[in-house]
Design an enzyme around this catalytic site. Sequence first.
Site, PDB file in Angstrom:
ATOM      1  N   TYR A   1       1.051  -1.586   0.118  1.00  5.62           N
ATOM      2  CA  TYR A   1       0.223  -0.118   0.173  1.00  5.62           C
ATOM      3  C   TYR A   1       0.813   1.543  -0.275  1.00  5.62           C
ATOM      4  O   TYR A   1       1.097   1.954   0.914  1.00  5.62           O
ATOM      5  CB  TYR A   1      -0.595   0.084   1.557  1.00  5.62           C
ATOM      6  CG  TYR A   1      -2.326   0.893   0.987  1.00  5.62           C
ATOM      7  CD1 TYR A   1      -2.864   0.228   0.615  1.00  5.62           C
ATOM      8  CD2 TYR A   1      -2.228   1.808   1.538  1.00  5.62           C
ATOM      9  CE1 TYR A   1      -4.179   1.300  -0.032  1.00  5.62           C
ATOM     10  CE2 TYR A   1      -3.657   2.779   1.786  1.00  5.62           C
ATOM     11  CZ  TYR A   1      -4.172   2.798   1.153  1.00  5.62           C
ATOM     12  OH  TYR A   1      -5.500   3.534   0.549  1.00  5.62           O
TER      13      TYR A   1
ATOM     14  N   SER B   1       2.915   3.995  -3.031  1.00  4.41           N
ATOM     15  CA  SER B   1       3.063   4.813  -4.516  1.00  4.41           C
ATOM     16  C   SER B   1       1.429   4.639  -4.798  1.00  4.41           C
ATOM     17  O   SER B   1       0.795   4.699  -5.411  1.00  4.41           O
ATOM     18  CB  SER B   1       4.216   5.066  -4.670  1.00  4.41           C
ATOM     19  OG  SER B   1       4.451   6.145  -6.003  1.00  4.41           O
TER      20      SER B   1
ATOM     21  N   SER C   1       3.560  -3.272   9.557  1.00  2.00           N
ATOM     22  CA  SER C   1       3.658  -2.567   8.576  1.00  2.00           C
ATOM     23  C   SER C   1       3.047  -1.363   8.929  1.00  2.00           C
ATOM     24  O   SER C   1       2.051  -1.090   9.556  1.00  2.00           O
ATOM     25  CB  SER C   1       3.035  -3.068   7.106  1.00  2.00           C
ATOM     26  OG  SER C   1       2.928  -2.195   6.221  1.00  2.00           O
TER      27      SER C   1
ATOM     28  N   SER D   1       2.118   0.854   6.767  1.00  9.61           N
ATOM     29  CA  SER D   1       1.365   1.110   6.023  1.00  9.61           C
ATOM     30  C   SER D   1      -0.596   0.775   6.010  1.00  9.61           C
ATOM     31  O   SER D   1      -1.183   0.974   5.419  1.00  9.61           O
ATOM     32  CB  SER D   1       1.070   0.018   4.180  1.00  9.61           C
ATOM     33  OG  SER D   1       2.317   1.019   3.710  1.00  9.61           O
TER      34      SER D   1
ATOM     35  N   ALA E   1      11.438  -6.786  -2.506  1.00 10.83           N
ATOM     36  CA  ALA E   1      11.014  -8.010  -1.555  1.00 10.83           C
ATOM     37  C   ALA E   1       9.634  -8.847  -2.297  1.00 10.83           C
ATOM     38  O   ALA E   1       9.630  -9.650  -1.777  1.00 10.83           O
ATOM     39  CB  ALA E   1       9.973  -7.162  -0.445  1.00 10.83           C
ATOM     40  N   GLN E   2       9.447  -8.934  -3.602  1.00  9.56           N
ATOM     41  CA  GLN E   2       8.222  -9.709  -4.696  1.00  9.56           C
ATOM     42  C   GLN E   2       8.945 -10.919  -4.317  1.00  9.56           C
ATOM     43  O   GLN E   2       8.301 -11.576  -4.551  1.00  9.56           O
ATOM     44  CB  GLN E   2       8.611  -8.862  -5.484  1.00  9.56           C
ATOM     45  CG  GLN E   2       7.475  -7.651  -6.003  1.00  9.56           C
ATOM     46  CD  GLN E   2       6.914  -7.058  -7.073  1.00  9.56           C
ATOM     47  OE1 GLN E   2       7.353  -7.698  -7.891  1.00  9.56           O
ATOM     48  NE2 GLN E   2       6.947  -5.787  -6.789  1.00  9.56           N
TER      49      GLN E   2
ATOM     50  N   HIS F   1       5.090  -3.945 -12.536  1.00 10.85           N
ATOM     51  CA  HIS F   1       6.307  -3.632 -13.371  1.00 10.85           C
ATOM     52  C   HIS F   1       6.415  -5.076 -13.478  1.00 10.85           C
ATOM     53  O   HIS F   1       6.720  -6.228 -12.098  1.00 10.85           O
ATOM     54  CB  HIS F   1       7.125  -2.951 -12.655  1.00 10.85           C
ATOM     55  CG  HIS F   1       9.265  -2.724 -13.044  1.00 10.85           C
ATOM     56  ND1 HIS F   1       8.799  -2.609 -13.897  1.00 10.85           N
ATOM     57  CD2 HIS F   1       9.771  -2.599 -11.936  1.00 10.85           C
ATOM     58  CE1 HIS F   1      10.252  -2.178 -14.039  1.00 10.85           C
ATOM     59  NE2 HIS F   1      11.429  -2.238 -13.195  1.00 10.85           N
TER      60      HIS F   1
ATOM     61  N   ASP G   1      11.268   0.698 -18.988  1.00 14.17           N
ATOM     62  CA  ASP G   1      10.878   1.314 -17.539  1.00 14.17           C
ATOM     63  C   ASP G   1      12.186   1.970 -16.679  1.00 14.17           C
ATOM     64  O   ASP G   1      12.693   3.180 -16.352  1.00 14.17           O
ATOM     65  CB  ASP G   1      10.215   0.662 -17.008  1.00 14.17           C
ATOM     66  CG  ASP G   1       9.345   1.279 -15.499  1.00 14.17           C
ATOM     67  OD1 ASP G   1       8.674   1.942 -15.444  1.00 14.17           O
ATOM     68  OD2 ASP G   1      10.166   1.374 -14.199  1.00 14.17           O
TER      69      ASP G   1
ATOM     70  N   SER H   1      11.953  32.032 -25.965  1.00 11.22           N
ATOM     71  CA  SER H   1      12.191  33.233 -27.639  1.00 11.22           C
ATOM     72  C   SER H   1      12.828  32.283 -28.033  1.00 11.22           C
ATOM     73  O   SER H   1      13.787  31.374 -28.180  1.00 11.22           O
ATOM     74  CB  SER H   1      12.853  34.500 -26.383  1.00 11.22           C
ATOM     75  OG  SER H   1      14.062  33.450 -26.113  1.00 11.22           O
TER      76      SER H   1
HETATM   77  N1  LIG Z   1       6.581   4.436  -7.427  1.00  9.42           N
HETATM   78  C1  LIG Z   1       5.607   4.325  -8.842  1.00  9.42           C
HETATM   79  O1  LIG Z   1       5.225   5.427  -8.925  1.00  9.42           O
HETATM   80  C2  LIG Z   1       6.045   3.165  -9.421  1.00  9.42           C
HETATM   81  C3  LIG Z   1       6.262   1.432  -9.242  1.00  9.42           C
HETATM   82  N2  LIG Z   1       6.158   0.686 -10.386  1.00  9.42           N
HETATM   83  C4  LIG Z   1       6.452  -0.734  -9.276  1.00  9.42           C
HETATM   84  O2  LIG Z   1       4.859  -0.393  -8.447  1.00  9.42           O
HETATM   85  C5  LIG Z   1       5.638  -1.887  -7.184  1.00  9.42           C
HETATM   86  C6  LIG Z   1       5.164  -1.257  -5.823  1.00  9.42           C
HETATM   87  O3  LIG Z   1       6.299   0.009  -6.015  1.00  9.42           O
HETATM   88  P1  LIG Z   1       5.887   1.359  -5.619  1.00  9.42           P
HETATM   89  O4  LIG Z   1       4.120   1.744  -5.063  1.00  9.42           O
HETATM   90  O5  LIG Z   1       6.541   2.159  -5.638  1.00  9.42           O
HETATM   91  O6  LIG Z   1       6.052   0.973  -3.239  1.00  9.42           O
HETATM   92  P2  LIG Z   1       6.187   1.741  -2.662  1.00  9.42           P
HETATM   93  O7  LIG Z   1       8.361   1.296  -1.576  1.00  9.42           O
HETATM   94  O8  LIG Z   1       6.125   2.641  -2.608  1.00  9.42           O
HETATM   95  O9  LIG Z   1       4.692   0.695  -1.294  1.00  9.42           O
HETATM   96  C7  LIG Z   1       5.689  -0.559  -1.153  1.00  9.42           C
HETATM   97  C8  LIG Z   1       4.450  -0.702  -0.372  1.00  9.42           C
HETATM   98  O10 LIG Z   1       4.924  -2.419  -0.264  1.00  9.42           O
HETATM   99  C9  LIG Z   1       4.793  -2.812   1.490  1.00  9.42           C
HETATM  100  N3  LIG Z   1       6.123  -3.724   1.883  1.00  9.42           N
HETATM  101  C10 LIG Z   1       7.371  -3.913   1.590  1.00  9.42           C
HETATM  102  N4  LIG Z   1       7.227  -5.430   2.280  1.00  9.42           N
HETATM  103  C11 LIG Z   1       5.907  -5.992   1.958  1.00  9.42           C
HETATM  104  C12 LIG Z   1       6.394  -7.044   1.626  1.00  9.42           C
HETATM  105  N5  LIG Z   1       7.053  -7.824   1.973  1.00  9.42           N
HETATM  106  N6  LIG Z   1       4.835  -7.842   1.518  1.00  9.42           N
HETATM  107  C13 LIG Z   1       4.232  -7.217   1.638  1.00  9.42           C
HETATM  108  N7  LIG Z   1       3.777  -5.339   1.649  1.00  9.42           N
HETATM  109  C14 LIG Z   1       4.982  -4.916   1.661  1.00  9.42           C
HETATM  110  C15 LIG Z   1       5.086  -1.716   1.701  1.00  9.42           C
HETATM  111  O11 LIG Z   1       4.942  -1.219   3.370  1.00  9.42           O
HETATM  112  P3  LIG Z   1       5.253  -0.852   4.219  1.00  9.42           P
HETATM  113  O12 LIG Z   1       4.738   0.606   4.773  1.00  9.42           O
HETATM  114  O13 LIG Z   1       5.548  -1.559   5.668  1.00  9.42           O
HETATM  115  O14 LIG Z   1       7.150  -1.143   3.834  1.00  9.42           O
HETATM  116  C16 LIG Z   1       4.236  -0.586   1.146  1.00  9.42           C
HETATM  117  O15 LIG Z   1       3.448  -0.557   1.630  1.00  9.42           O
HETATM  118  C17 LIG Z   1       7.259  -2.415  -7.615  1.00  9.42           C
HETATM  119  O16 LIG Z   1       6.774  -3.562  -8.909  1.00  9.42           O
HETATM  120  C18 LIG Z   1       7.465  -0.543  -8.689  1.00  9.42           C
HETATM  121  O17 LIG Z   1       8.202  -0.644 -10.437  1.00  9.42           O
HETATM  122  C19 LIG Z   1       5.970   0.853 -11.429  1.00  9.42           C
HETATM  123  C20 LIG Z   1       4.799   2.363 -11.672  1.00  9.42           C
HETATM  124  C21 LIG Z   1       5.575   3.447 -11.431  1.00  9.42           C
HETATM  125  C1  LIG Z   2      10.082   6.302 -13.661  1.00  4.64           C
HETATM  126  C2  LIG Z   2       9.852   5.756 -12.408  1.00  4.64           C
HETATM  127  C3  LIG Z   2       9.337   4.791 -12.243  1.00  4.64           C
HETATM  128  O1  LIG Z   2       9.073   4.038 -13.311  1.00  4.64           O
HETATM  129  C4  LIG Z   2       7.556   5.541 -12.883  1.00  4.64           C
HETATM  130  C5  LIG Z   2       7.499   6.171 -11.758  1.00  4.64           C
HETATM  131  O2  LIG Z   2       7.212   5.333 -13.637  1.00  4.64           O
HETATM  132  C6  LIG Z   2       9.256   3.835 -10.961  1.00  4.64           C
HETATM  133  O3  LIG Z   2       9.727   2.971 -11.247  1.00  4.64           O
HETATM  134  O4  LIG Z   2       8.903   4.338 -10.166  1.00  4.64           O
HETATM  135 MG   LIG Z   3       8.155   3.918 -14.517  1.00  5.47          MG
HETATM  136 MG   LIG Z   4      10.110   1.756 -12.682  1.00  5.58          MG
END
Ligand SMILES: NC(=O)C1=CN([C@@H]2O[C@H](COP(=O)(O)OP(=O)(O)OC[C@H]3O[C@@H](n4cnc5c(N)ncnc54)[C@H](OP(=O)(O)O)[C@@H]3O)[C@@H](O)[C@H]2O)C=CC1
Ligand SMILES: CC[C@](O)(C(C)=O)C(=O)O
Ligand SMILES: [Mg+2]
Ligand SMILES: [Mg+2]
Length: 337
Positions: free
Chosen positions: A26, A28, A52, A54, A86-87, A109, A192, A253
């Site tokens: 939960y 970004s 967590s 979040s 972490a995935q 992703h 990406d 300009s």
């Molecule tokens: N950031 C972005 O805008 C973009 C991200 N992506 C992809 O989206 C995916 C998520 O990235 P993003 O949103 O940046 O991640 P964030 O770091 O913003 O958030 C990760 C979330 O996962 C939770 N978490 C951490 N470890 C675990 C676990 N073991 N099990 C379950 N939940 C867990 C975190 O909880 P806690 O708060 O406790 O740490 C947090 O809520 C990635 O694959 C990324 O590449 C794709 C496009 C853009």
């Molecule tokens: C540009 C960074 C990004 O790929 C995104 C926001 O699309 C990411 O992994 O956060």
């Molecule tokens: Mg991207």
């Molecule tokens: Mg990316």
Amino acid sequence: MSVEVYYDDDADLGLIQAKKVAVIGYGSQGHAHALSLRDSGVDVVIGLPVGSKSRPKAEEQGLRVLTPAEAAAEADVIMILAPDTAQRSLYAEAIAPNLAPGKAVFFGHGFNIRYDLIKAPADVDVAMVAPKGPGHLVRRQYVDGKGVPCLVAVEQDATGTAFQLALSYAKGIGGTRAGAIKTTFKEETETDLFGEQAVLCGGAAALVQTGFEVLTEAGYAPEVAYFECLHELKLIVDLMYEGGIARMRYSVSDTAEYGDLSRGPRVVDARVKEEMRKILSEIQSGEFAREWVAEDEAGRPNFAKWRAEGAVHPIEETGQKLRNMMSWVDRPITETA
Ligand SMILES: NC(=O)C1=CN([C@@H]2O[C@H](COP(=O)(O)OP(=O)(O)OC[C@H]3O[C@@H](n4cnc5c(N)ncnc54)[C@H](OP(=O)(O)O)[C@@H]3O)[C@@H](O)[C@H]2O)C=CC1
Ligand SMILES: CC[C@](O)(C(C)=O)C(=O)O
Ligand SMILES: [Mg+2]
Ligand SMILES: [Mg+2]
């Protein structure tokens, strides 16, 4: 080579509304997908480890939160939006044991599939809905009735309906309002990573910091350098976003345009292009992925050091001071309920 682009009328929201979706993570992206799916009439449950940070956020926003294993067990569609590093263990420990034929594992992703860190059984769908923008803007655009474009891909189509289901999911988060492009996990992952390293994050941040350093080291005021190299960049990029580089050149300009045309290629020259090619080949060969996984397993020492160095770069202090004077600029990153 032409791509297939899908819009709202091409996607059936009913497909995802008929499923229970577990959003694992939960942050970004996770909050954006979960809240927008919920607002699109989808039955959503959140998967987060006990403890967590979040969890309270998701609960405050009215979402039901379970552990990742419990959420995966309940759901038909499991969207993995935990950090890429972490995935792998999350999948092995909490998701794989809770899969059943016909379920779907979704990604935002393609990193873990592209680099063979996760291998799903043959009887489940494996698909991706990858927004081309930061999660907080994915949510903001949805709330504003707009959308961030998405890349949609299917790695494994066990049910024969994986693509239509992914498209339906993309509609649920507003992606098909802007356009969902059909691609592959390989293409999404490689482009990406390249985009964020060479242009959007790495390239842009280095360009801004270096421009700021050159001006301030030459004795110009940091405030003037900040406006010139960072603040105004958004306004210039807004014009590119709206009408391409041509619109930006139309609006600036003639003096700026001549400087752009004659000096730009000296800044991003053949050496920079060659370095970009190297960066791309490290992504394609898996070298970057191996390096990042090893860095994470070692406790992220370089990541922490570089992040700390960036945080104390003089442009940050100058920017903080100036943004405090512009209430409309410092829009906090919030999880819009
Ligand atoms: N950031 C972005 O805008 C973009 C991200 N992506 C992809 O989206 C995916 C998520 O990235 P993003 O949103 O940046 O991640 P964030 O770091 O913003 O958030 C990760 C979330 O996962 C939770 N978490 C951490 N470890 C675990 C676990 N073991 N099990 C379950 N939940 C867990 C975190 O909880 P806690 O708060 O406790 O740490 C947090 O809520 C990635 O694959 C990324 O590449 C794709 C496009 C853009
Ligand atoms: C540009 C960074 C990004 O790929 C995104 C926001 O699309 C990411 O992994 O956060
Ligand atoms: Mg991207
Ligand atoms: Mg990316």
